[in-house]
Scaffold this active site. Structure first.
Site, short mmCIF file in Angstrom:
data_model
loop_
_atom_site.label_atom_id
_atom_site.label_comp_id
_atom_site.label_asym_id
_atom_site.label_seq_id
_atom_site.Cartn_x
_atom_site.Cartn_y
_atom_site.Cartn_z
CB CYS A 3 -0.82 0.04 1.05
SG CYS A 3 -0.39 0.14 2.86
CG ASN A 6 4.84 -1.58 5.55
OD1 ASN A 6 5.35 -2.16 5.51
ND2 ASN A 6 3.13 -1.88 4.80
CB CYS A 8 -3.99 1.75 7.20
SG CYS A 8 -3.90 3.27 8.19
NE ARG A 9 -4.15 1.47 1.68
CZ ARG A 9 -4.88 2.21 0.48
NH1 ARG A 9 -5.75 1.91 0.00
NH2 ARG A 9 -3.17 3.07 0.36
CB SER A 10 -0.18 -3.69 3.43
OG SER A 10 1.21 -2.28 3.53
CG ASP A 118 -5.63 4.82 2.79
OD1 ASP A 118 -5.47 4.54 3.91
OD2 ASP A 118 -4.37 4.90 2.62
#
Ligand code: 4NP
Length: 147
Positions: A3, A6, A8-10, A118
């Site tokens: 993301c 690195n 939040c999402r990934s 996000d």
């Protein structure tokens, strides 16, 4: 799993896919990285840590890192969270073999949406978790069905 930051999402995608592959006794090494370097060395966002913890996954020990060109050789598959990530990663490729490894996480799971929104901006960590979990489940099922 890639993301922007690195944090939040990934990190969630890494934690979820690693857990699912461990549960299936697969020997997968799952990692995550950001296209940007602003958060290198930081722990995941507290919202991601908490939603993962709620689902029995500990991502608190992860540390953010920036995507590196060597990752194209180290990993078989590179899943990105959104179109901006896709463009940024494709820009770093130097050959077709590497470019072919780069996929949208949601599209790889045949989901209608392309981008994982996000939660850094929306605070919707539960929605993010559910979306990523659903995609990882589908991908791991499709991979293991082939073996
Ligand atoms: P992520 O979210 O890409 O899911 O980790 C973000 C984290 C930090 C920033 C943007 C997105 N930021 O601008 O610092």
């Amino acid at each position: 799993m890639v993301c922007l930051g690195n944090i939040c999402r990934s990190p969630l995608a890494e934690g979820i896919m690693q857990k699912l592959s461990n549960d299936k006794k697969l020997n997968w090494k799952v990692d995550s990285a950001g296209t940007g370097g602003w958060h290198v060395g930081e722990s995941p966002h507290v919202g991601s840590i908490n939603i993962a913890k709620k689902h029995g996954i500990d991502i608190s020990k992860q540390k953010a890192r920036q995507f590196n060109k060597r990752d194209f050789d180290v990993f078989d598959e590179i899943y990105v969270m959104d179109e901006e990530n896709y463009k940024d990663i494709i820009r770093l490729t130097t050959n077709e073999i590497h470019a072919k490894k780069v996929k949208y996480l949601l599209s790889a799971a045949n989901m209608m949406e392309q981008n994982v929104p996000d939660p850094y901006y929306t605070n919707k960590f539960e929605d993010t978790y559910n979306l990523i979990f659903s995609a990882c489940k589908t991908i791991i099922s499709s991979k293991t069905a082939l073996n």
